[in-house]
Structures are given as structure tokens and as C-alpha cells.
Design a protein around this motif. Structure first.
Motif, PDB file in Angstrom:
ATOM      1  N   LEU A 153       0.809  -1.222   0.000  1.00  0.00           N
ATOM      2  CA  LEU A 153       0.000   0.000   0.000  1.00  0.00           C
ATOM      3  C   LEU A 153       0.842   1.271   0.000  1.00  0.00           C
ATOM      4  O   LEU A 153       0.480   2.269  -0.639  1.00  0.00           O
ATOM      5  CB  LEU A 153      -0.933   0.011   1.217  1.00  0.00           C
ATOM      6  N   ASN A 154       1.985   1.256   0.721  1.00  0.00           N
ATOM      7  CA  ASN A 154       2.771   2.501   0.808  1.00  0.00           C
ATOM      8  C   ASN A 154       4.073   2.459   0.003  1.00  0.00           C
ATOM      9  O   ASN A 154       4.958   3.284   0.203  1.00  0.00           O
ATOM     10  CB  ASN A 154       3.045   2.876   2.263  1.00  0.00           C
ATOM     11  N   HIS A 155       4.169   1.516  -0.902  1.00  0.00           N
ATOM     12  CA  HIS A 155       5.307   1.432  -1.837  1.00  0.00           C
ATOM     13  C   HIS A 155       6.648   1.216  -1.136  1.00  0.00           C
ATOM     14  O   HIS A 155       7.684   1.678  -1.600  1.00  0.00           O
ATOM     15  CB  HIS A 155       5.382   2.693  -2.703  1.00  0.00           C
ATOM     16  N   THR A 156       6.637   0.508  -0.026  1.00  0.00           N
ATOM     17  CA  THR A 156       7.892   0.153   0.641  1.00  0.00           C
ATOM     18  C   THR A 156       8.218  -1.336   0.467  1.00  0.00           C
ATOM     19  O   THR A 156       9.022  -1.896   1.201  1.00  0.00           O
ATOM     20  CB  THR A 156       7.844   0.499   2.145  1.00  0.00           C
ATOM     21  N   SER A 157       7.607  -1.967  -0.527  1.00  0.00           N
ATOM     22  CA  SER A 157       7.772  -3.407  -0.739  1.00  0.00           C
ATOM     23  C   SER A 157       9.103  -3.761  -1.379  1.00  0.00           C
ATOM     24  O   SER A 157       9.577  -4.892  -1.254  1.00  0.00           O
ATOM     25  CB  SER A 157       6.645  -3.926  -1.637  1.00  0.00           C
ATOM     26  N   GLY A 158       9.698  -2.826  -2.113  1.00  0.00           N
ATOM     27  CA  GLY A 158      10.916  -3.123  -2.864  1.00  0.00           C
ATOM     28  C   GLY A 158      10.660  -3.815  -4.188  1.00  0.00           C
ATOM     29  O   GLY A 158      11.600  -4.266  -4.854  1.00  0.00           O
ATOM     30  N   ILE A 159       9.394  -3.898  -4.607  1.00  0.00           N
ATOM     31  CA  ILE A 159       9.044  -4.596  -5.850  1.00  0.00           C
ATOM     32  C   ILE A 159       9.225  -3.656  -7.042  1.00  0.00           C
ATOM     33  O   ILE A 159       8.790  -2.502  -7.027  1.00  0.00           O
ATOM     34  CB  ILE A 159       7.593  -5.110  -5.789  1.00  0.00           C
ATOM     35  N   TYR A 160       9.821  -4.173  -8.085  1.00  0.00           N
ATOM     36  CA  TYR A 160      10.062  -3.429  -9.321  1.00  0.00           C
ATOM     37  C   TYR A 160       8.742  -3.028  -9.975  1.00  0.00           C
ATOM     38  O   TYR A 160       7.759  -3.775  -9.939  1.00  0.00           O
ATOM     39  CB  TYR A 160      10.879  -4.295 -10.273  1.00  0.00           C
ATOM     40  N   ASP A 161       8.718  -1.845 -10.589  1.00  0.00           N
ATOM     41  CA  ASP A 161       7.535  -1.365 -11.306  1.00  0.00           C
ATOM     42  C   ASP A 161       7.535  -1.941 -12.716  1.00  0.00           C
ATOM     43  O   ASP A 161       8.364  -1.568 -13.554  1.00  0.00           O
ATOM     44  CB  ASP A 161       7.547   0.163 -11.350  1.00  0.00           C
ATOM     45  N   TYR A 162       6.601  -2.842 -12.975  1.00  0.00           N
ATOM     46  CA  TYR A 162       6.549  -3.499 -14.293  1.00  0.00           C
ATOM     47  C   TYR A 162       6.413  -2.496 -15.434  1.00  0.00           C
ATOM     48  O   TYR A 162       6.842  -2.767 -16.568  1.00  0.00           O
ATOM     49  CB  TYR A 162       5.373  -4.476 -14.343  1.00  0.00           C
ATOM     50  N   ALA A 163       5.815  -1.320 -15.179  1.00  0.00           N
ATOM     51  CA  ALA A 163       5.586  -0.340 -16.241  1.00  0.00           C
ATOM     52  C   ALA A 163       6.889   0.249 -16.766  1.00  0.00           C
ATOM     53  O   ALA A 163       6.890   0.925 -17.800  1.00  0.00           O
ATOM     54  CB  ALA A 163       4.677   0.778 -15.731  1.00  0.00           C
ATOM     55  N   GLN A 164       7.999  -0.006 -16.079  1.00  0.00           N
ATOM     56  CA  GLN A 164       9.286   0.496 -16.545  1.00  0.00           C
ATOM     57  C   GLN A 164       9.997  -0.477 -17.488  1.00  0.00           C
ATOM     58  O   GLN A 164      11.060  -0.154 -18.014  1.00  0.00           O
ATOM     59  CB  GLN A 164      10.184   0.805 -15.344  1.00  0.00           C
ATOM     60  N   ASP A 165       9.415  -1.635 -17.698  1.00  0.00           N
ATOM     61  CA  ASP A 165      10.012  -2.635 -18.581  1.00  0.00           C
ATOM     62  C   ASP A 165       9.447  -2.455 -19.990  1.00  0.00           C
ATOM     63  O   ASP A 165       8.230  -2.482 -20.188  1.00  0.00           O
ATOM     64  CB  ASP A 165       9.704  -4.038 -18.052  1.00  0.00           C
ATOM     65  N   ASP A 166      10.320  -2.284 -20.966  1.00  0.00           N
ATOM     66  CA  ASP A 166       9.884  -2.030 -22.340  1.00  0.00           C
ATOM     67  C   ASP A 166       9.034  -3.149 -22.920  1.00  0.00           C
ATOM     68  O   ASP A 166       8.241  -2.927 -23.844  1.00  0.00           O
ATOM     69  CB  ASP A 166      11.097  -1.790 -23.245  1.00  0.00           C
ATOM     70  N   ARG A 167       9.170  -4.354 -22.385  1.00  0.00           N
ATOM     71  CA  ARG A 167       8.374  -5.471 -22.911  1.00  0.00           C
ATOM     72  C   ARG A 167       6.878  -5.273 -22.692  1.00  0.00           C
ATOM     73  O   ARG A 167       6.058  -5.849 -23.424  1.00  0.00           O
ATOM     74  CB  ARG A 167       8.818  -6.781 -22.255  1.00  0.00           C
ATOM     75  N   VAL A 168       6.537  -4.482 -21.689  1.00  0.00           N
ATOM     76  CA  VAL A 168       5.124  -4.228 -21.422  1.00  0.00           C
ATOM     77  C   VAL A 168       4.461  -3.591 -22.637  1.00  0.00           C
ATOM     78  O   VAL A 168       3.314  -3.881 -22.964  1.00  0.00           O
ATOM     79  CB  VAL A 168       4.965  -3.336 -20.174  1.00  0.00           C
ATOM     80  N   PHE A 169       5.191  -2.746 -23.330  1.00  0.00           N
ATOM     81  CA  PHE A 169       4.603  -1.999 -24.432  1.00  0.00           C
ATOM     82  C   PHE A 169       4.892  -2.613 -25.795  1.00  0.00           C
ATOM     83  O   PHE A 169       4.303  -2.201 -26.800  1.00  0.00           O
ATOM     84  CB  PHE A 169       5.119  -0.566 -24.400  1.00  0.00           C
ATOM     85  N   ALA A 170       5.789  -3.610 -25.853  1.00  0.00           N
ATOM     86  CA  ALA A 170       6.167  -4.177 -27.143  1.00  0.00           C
ATOM     87  C   ALA A 170       4.977  -4.688 -27.961  1.00  0.00           C
ATOM     88  O   ALA A 170       4.901  -4.430 -29.169  1.00  0.00           O
ATOM     89  CB  ALA A 170       7.195  -5.282 -26.934  1.00  0.00           C
ATOM     90  N   PRO A 171       3.997  -5.388 -27.355  1.00  0.00           N
ATOM     91  CA  PRO A 171       2.868  -5.868 -28.162  1.00  0.00           C
ATOM     92  C   PRO A 171       2.075  -4.748 -28.822  1.00  0.00           C
ATOM     93  O   PRO A 171       1.463  -4.965 -29.880  1.00  0.00           O
ATOM     94  CB  PRO A 171       2.012  -6.641 -27.152  1.00  0.00           C
ATOM     95  N   TYR A 172       2.068  -3.578 -28.228  1.00  0.00           N
ATOM     96  CA  TYR A 172       1.296  -2.468 -28.782  1.00  0.00           C
ATOM     97  C   TYR A 172       1.892  -1.967 -30.092  1.00  0.00           C
ATOM     98  O   TYR A 172       1.207  -1.344 -30.909  1.00  0.00           O
ATOM     99  CB  TYR A 172       1.189  -1.350 -27.749  1.00  0.00           C
TER     100      TYR A 172
END
Length: 401
Positions: A153-172
Motif C-alpha cells: 500500500l505505501n510502496h515500501t515493498s521493494g518490488i520493481y515497477d513493471y511499467a518500466q520494462d519495455d516489454r510491457v509496451f512491445a505488443p502495442y
């Protein structure tokens, strides 16, 4: 200021260039340049309501458009008085004046709605803030046993933001901005990057956190996050202009969103699929509905006292963290889906967002008695761009007077 797709302007521009290339290749409308001379007059656009508005806000909003935004709207609520302001265009191709009541994509402001559903389930003793990812989603995420709902909830998880990976947008790039994106794909991409830091020891804005929260809600209730949002928030509050879309279609009247690709000619980016952000940024709403939601939230109509207090508790590692400013007011910190920003006249609570096509901010006094909503239909801007500077001036003028 927060951002629902990215945190800093330069990385955001690079990541969305993939989608921009698609917009150009697909022939989306490229609008004419906006100039101060082209702004609709006060006779053409409804300016404000509810008596005499506080001075200076309309002039400040006009400066957002003069700086290059297609259009902008603002809502100021003081007690039971509401003032509405608009300037510029909601659609450039037809030169349609922007309207305060039109729907817009609210991006990262969605996170407060998602967090409210999660905290309602905590209040109902279905979830606990110290529950881990593994408890609800076994096998879905590495180190899931060490990451809690609170940290998501407060972004202290240390998990990478998937939206920063170029593969997310490649299909588009294959030809369709409306392509449906599966949240589990985003989670899997984030998992491949590994942790950015040990959970609870740092802060980084990550849309992946809220995809995981939605999956936890679905596991706990048996319903989709969209169903729970409608059942728990939209319908009880009468938010008739608010929805959680699962496709690019927008029913009713809405504001077109523009990406500043080749200045000064913005590209219409309205059709970008909301499924790219899901529970972290998909909601459609308007200024009045947003004000109604935040007032109800901050006055305890949606959460029990313990959960509202938790929502407004800022972890020390999430207090004014580096890289947490976009076009908003510097200073403050991150609660549980709710931000605290430090204005010259005092703290405000709410959320803000930048996604392709739209920049939004909603700030409220602690009890919701004073509220400011500003919605601008352009993005792709640096923190120091004249449009973002002008938007900050509107926020300051409206919130502090």
C-alpha cells in the motif's frame, strides 16, 4: 507529485516512446497547436458556479492553457460551497470546449480507491495489514512471505515497477492501443527483475504493488476488483460518472487526453487501454465525483477510525522520499494509498497522477472541508515545464487562497 505510470519525467518519456510510436504508426489524430489566442472565451465555456468564486483561480487556470495545455478544469470546495472553473478544449480536432463534468482518466488517483477497498476488508477482519503476499497468493511472487499488504500500500515493498520494462509496451507496436493487458503478466515481469531493496527498508513507486493488491482482494472476496469498487464505493456514494473500465471505450461525454510528442502539436492518446494500469490507474471519473469520494473518505464514511488512521500514517522511509515529485507540491509523504503534501498553508491529503494524456491532482484538508481538484488533458511533461509550473500555481492558489 505522484505519477501512476512513472515517477520521473525523463524515464517516463523514454518508456512511453514505444507507445507513442504506435500512436503515430496507427494514424491517431494529431491536433493543431494550442495558443493563448485559441482559448475559448468565457462566453463559450462555463467558467464557475455557486456565486462569486475566490479571485485569481480562473486567471491561473487560463495560464495552464496559455502554457500549452489543450484544456484544464478545476474544482474548489469550501464547506458546502463549490466553485467550478474551465479553460481551453476537451477535444482539439473539433475544438470542443472542455467541461468540468466530463469524464477523464484519473491514473494513479485510482490507488486511493483500491486502497480503500483493501482497508475496508481489513476493517471487516477479512485481511490484516501484516498479511503477506504468500498467504493470499501462494507461489505468485518470489519472497512473497516477506512482503506485507501494508508495504504494498505505501510502496515500501521493494518490488520493481513493471511499467518500466519495455516489454510491457512491445505488443502495442503490433498495431492496437486498445490491446488488453493481463495483470499477472505485469506481476511476472516485475518478479523477473528481483527486489530493489529489502521490504520495509526503502521506498519506490511501483504500480506492481497495486496489481498485487487487486489480486489479493479477488482472492479474499471471490470478486473482481472492479466489482468490489462498484459495490463498496461507486454505488454507495452515488459516483455516477466513475467507473473501472476494462476496455478503451468511454461511454458518455469525456475529455480527450493528449501526449506532447512533437511540441507544440500534441497527439490524441485517449484510446490507450486502461488495462495497462488496472487497479493502479484505470478509473474514469470527473472532478465532482473525486471531491465527493475524498470528502466521504476523510470524514470516516468509508473506513472505520482505525483504518483511516492507518491510511494517514506515513512510514519514516516514505516521508518525502527522493524521486517522489512530479508536477505537484514538493514535500510530504506516503500513507496507505493516500499522500500527504506540504503546502505553504499547511498539509493536504489526496493523490495525483500523470499518465499518457492526463495529469490530475486532488488535495484535501484533513477533514475534507477544503478540497481542490485540477485536471489537465496533457502529459509527457518535465517537472519544470511551463504547463506543470502553471498547474502548481493553480493548486497553490486554490488550496491556500
Amino acid at each position: 507529485m505522484s505519477s501512476s505510470a512513472e515517477r520521473s519525467a525523463a524515464p517516463r518519456r523514454r518508456r512511453w516512446m514505444v507507445v507513442i510510436a504506435l500512436a503515430t504508426a496507427a494514424g491517431l489524430a494529431t491536433a493543431p497547436a494550442v495558443s493563448a489566442a485559441g482559448v475559448p472565451t468565457s462566453a463559450a465555456v462555463p467558467r464557475s458556479s455557486a456565486g462569486h468564486p475566490p479571485p485569481g483561480i480562473q486567471a491561473a487556470l487560463d495560464q495552464v492553457v496559455a502554457a500549452g495545455a489543450p484544456g484544464a478544469v478545476a474544482l474548489l470546495r469550501i464547506g458546502d460551497r463549490t466553485y467550478r472553473f474551465s479553460s481551453g478544449y476537451g477535444e482539439l480536432a473539433t475544438l470542443t470546449p472542455i467541461r468540468v463534468g466530463d469524464r477523464s482518466r484519473i491514473g494513479g488517483v485510482t490507488k486511493t480507491f483500491t486502497a480503500t477497498v483493501v482497508l475496508q476488508l481489513v476493517g471487516d477482519r477479512v485481511l490484516k495489514l501484516n498479511d503477506t503476499i504468500k498467504q493470499w497468493l501462494p507461489g505468485v511472487f518470489p519472497n512473497g512471505q516477506g512482503i506485507t499488504i501494508r508495504q504494498l500500500l505505501n510502496h515500501t515493498s521493494g518490488i520493481y515497477d513493471y511499467a518500466q520494462d519495455d516489454r510491457v509496451f512491445a505488443p502495442y507496436l503490433e498495431g492496437d492501443l486498445t490491446l488488453i493487458f493481463a495483470p499477472r503478466v505485469g506481476v511476472a515481469i516485475a518478479a523477473e527483475h528481483g527486489p530493489l531493496f529489502a521490504p520495509g527498508t526503502g521506498w519506490t513507486y511501483s504500480n506492481t504493488n497495486y496489481l498485487l493488491l487487486a489480486m489479493i482482494v479477488e482472492a479474499a472476496t471471490g470478486n473482481s476488483i472492479g466489482t468490489e469498487l462498484r459495490r463498496r464505493i461507486f454505488r454507495p456514494l452515488g459516483l455516477d460518472h466513475t467507473s473501472y473500465p476494462t476496455s478503451s471505450r468511454i461511454p458518455g461525454t469525456y475529455t480527450h487526453g493528449y501526449w506532447l510528442l512533437f511540441e507544440p502539436e500534441p497527439t490524441d492518446f485517449t484510446a490507450l487501454s486502461p488495462t495497462l494500469l488496472g487497479a493502479s490507474g484505470a478509473i474514469l471519473s470527473n472532478a465532482d465525483d473525486l471531491a465527493r469520494f475524498y470528502r466521504a473518505l476523510l470524514r470516516g464514511h468509508l473506513l472505520k477510525p482505525g483504518q483511516l488512521k492507518a491510511m494517514q500514517t506515513v512510514d519514516p522511509v516514505a516521508t518525502d522520499p527522493p524521486g517522489s515529485i512530479d508536477s505537484g507540491i514538493p514535500g510530504g509523504g506516503w500513507g496507505l494509498g493516500l499522500l500527504r503534501e506540504t503546502f505553504p498553508c499547511g498539509d493536504a491529503w489526496g493523490h495525483d497522477s500523470e499518465i499518457p494524456g492526463y495529469t490530475d491532482a486532488v488535495w484535501n484538508s484533513r477533514d475534507g472541508s477544503r478540497q481542490v481538484v485540477v485536471m489537465v488533458n496533457i502529459d509527457g511533461l518535465s517537472h519544470d515545464h511551463p504547463i506543470t509550473q502553471a498547474m502548481r500555481a493553480v493548486l497553490l492558489k486554490a488550496y491556500c487562497g
